[in-house]
Design a protein around this motif. Structure first.
Motif, PDB file in Angstrom:
ATOM      1  N   GLU A 168     -12.916  18.977  -5.531  1.00 59.29           N
ATOM      2  CA  GLU A 168     -13.233  17.759  -6.278  1.00 59.29           C
ATOM      3  C   GLU A 168     -13.045  17.975  -7.778  1.00 59.29           C
ATOM      4  O   GLU A 168     -12.626  17.080  -8.504  1.00 59.29           O
ATOM      5  N   VAL A 215     -14.342  26.687   2.634  1.00 59.98           N
ATOM      6  CA  VAL A 215     -15.688  26.112   2.547  1.00 59.98           C
ATOM      7  C   VAL A 215     -16.556  26.784   3.607  1.00 59.98           C
ATOM      8  O   VAL A 215     -16.044  27.361   4.575  1.00 59.98           O
ATOM      9  N   GLY A 219     -20.626  20.082   5.331  1.00 57.52           N
ATOM     10  CA  GLY A 219     -21.282  19.484   4.174  1.00 57.52           C
ATOM     11  C   GLY A 219     -20.569  19.832   2.880  1.00 57.52           C
ATOM     12  O   GLY A 219     -20.364  18.968   2.012  1.00 57.52           O
ATOM     13  N   GLU A 220     -20.201  21.087   2.725  1.00 54.05           N
ATOM     14  CA  GLU A 220     -19.490  21.509   1.515  1.00 54.05           C
ATOM     15  C   GLU A 220     -18.080  20.922   1.486  1.00 54.05           C
ATOM     16  O   GLU A 220     -17.560  20.586   0.418  1.00 54.05           O
ATOM     17  N   ARG A 222     -17.171  17.965   2.517  1.00 51.27           N
ATOM     18  CA  ARG A 222     -17.228  16.574   2.065  1.00 51.27           C
ATOM     19  C   ARG A 222     -17.724  16.444   0.630  1.00 51.27           C
ATOM     20  O   ARG A 222     -17.306  15.550  -0.103  1.00 51.27           O
ATOM     21  N   SER A 223     -18.618  17.351   0.215  1.00 54.13           N
ATOM     22  CA  SER A 223     -19.194  17.223  -1.121  1.00 54.13           C
ATOM     23  C   SER A 223     -18.315  17.825  -2.213  1.00 54.13           C
ATOM     24  O   SER A 223     -18.320  17.352  -3.354  1.00 54.13           O
ATOM     25  N   LYS A 224     -17.529  18.855  -1.873  1.00 50.23           N
ATOM     26  CA  LYS A 224     -16.762  19.557  -2.904  1.00 50.23           C
ATOM     27  C   LYS A 224     -15.250  19.425  -2.773  1.00 50.23           C
ATOM     28  O   LYS A 224     -14.525  19.932  -3.630  1.00 50.23           O
ATOM     29  N   CYS A 225     -14.791  18.759  -1.711  1.00 49.01           N
ATOM     30  CA  CYS A 225     -13.344  18.646  -1.499  1.00 49.01           C
ATOM     31  C   CYS A 225     -12.911  17.191  -1.421  1.00 49.01           C
ATOM     32  O   CYS A 225     -13.711  16.303  -1.138  1.00 49.01           O
ATOM     33  N   ARG A 226     -11.633  16.989  -1.667  1.00 50.40           N
ATOM     34  CA  ARG A 226     -11.043  15.660  -1.589  1.00 50.40           C
ATOM     35  C   ARG A 226      -9.663  15.761  -0.931  1.00 50.40           C
ATOM     36  O   ARG A 226      -9.032  16.816  -0.929  1.00 50.40           O
ATOM     37  N   GLU A 235     -12.106  10.459  -0.802  1.00 45.76           N
ATOM     38  CA  GLU A 235     -13.198  11.163  -0.159  1.00 45.76           C
ATOM     39  C   GLU A 235     -12.847  11.469   1.300  1.00 45.76           C
ATOM     40  O   GLU A 235     -12.202  10.690   1.981  1.00 45.76           O
ATOM     41  N   LYS A 238     -16.523  11.451   7.337  1.00 50.17           N
ATOM     42  CA  LYS A 238     -17.447  12.297   8.080  1.00 50.17           C
ATOM     43  C   LYS A 238     -16.721  13.021   9.198  1.00 50.17           C
ATOM     44  O   LYS A 238     -15.913  12.444   9.917  1.00 50.17           O
TER      45      LYS A 238
END
Length: 240
Positions: A168, A215, A219-220, A222-226, A235, A238
């Motif tokens: 991200e 990762v 969770g990581e 989705r939160s830190k990657c695009r 984004e 899920k």
């Protein structure tokens, strides 16, 4: 309600026949005949009312069918919620010379490609050598609907290496900057056209694409990657 009316009419008939005084044998016979007619009418009405229950049962079945349909629609909507739809074209967010609709869905994260039924010999890992030993393995499905895109000028193909996974923000995951696909279910032959797939105009095809991504869990991811397509970032839906 209908039955009450029948008995009321019967009683009225009895009163008219017998009056309010004493009744002889002939009058009593007439009274019995009126009551019998009333009872027969009551039975006929009961039989006539039976289809109402059948109708209610049919309505219940219809309502049950509606519920089933709603459940199916809910499943479809859930699937759509976990999909990323990217429109490409001359006037779209992702620029391209022709129009395409790409739907990315069914994201799954595994510890390694050995956890899924793919042949690792079919993978192209030349760009993942720096980080694949500390990565999870990500699979996703891509449905490409080619509306009027002419494809690569040389062979009319579509290059799916445009779908990359990246952090991200720079430095968000150390020295990792992006992941090219390392697996394609219908890859081209040879290194130069591995990522080139054929989807004719007016045709839709689905492909499985795999990545090594450094990762620790979904969770990581989705939160830190695009997902990177051209110069745009999206984004990650899920994972399943």
């Amino acid at each position: 309600m209908k039955n009450s009316r029948i008995f009321a009419l019967a009683l009225c008939g009895i009163c008219l026949l017998g009056g309010c005084g004493s009744r002889n044998g002939e009058e009593r016979e007439k009274e019995a005949a009126v009551l019998a007619a009333a009872e027969n009418t009551q039975e006929d009405l009961y039989k006539t009312d039976v289809p109402d229950d059948t109708a209610n049962s049919t309505n219940g079945t219809a309502n049950s069918t509606d519920s089933t349909n709603n459940s199916t629609n809910g499943t479809a909507n859930s699937a759509k919620e976990n999909a990323l739809v990217i429109e490409m074209g001359p006037d779209k967010e992702v620029w391209e010379e022709g129009n395409m609709i790409c739907t990315l869905h069914s994201f799954r994260l595994y510890d390694s490609p050995g956890d899924v039924p793919i042949n690792e010999e079919d993978m192209y890992t030349i760009d993942a050598g720096r980080y694949m030993d500390r990565s999870k393995f990500l699979l996703m499905q891509v449905d490409i609907q080619n509306i009027d895109y002419k494809g690569n000028p040389d062979d009319g193909s579509i290059n799916v290496s445009r779908f990359m996974i990246g952090p991200e923000e720079d430095g968000g995951l150390g020295d990792w900057y992006n992941s090219y696909p390392v697996y394609l279910s219908e890859a081209g032959t040879g290194e130069t056209d591995y990522y080139h797939v054929m989807v004719d105009e007016g045709e839709t095809k689905s492909f499985t694409i795999g990545y090594y991504v450094p990762v620790k869990d979904a969770g990581e991811l989705r939160s830190k990657c695009r997902i990177m397509v051209g110069e745009q970032y999206f984004e990650i839906p899920k994972t399943e």
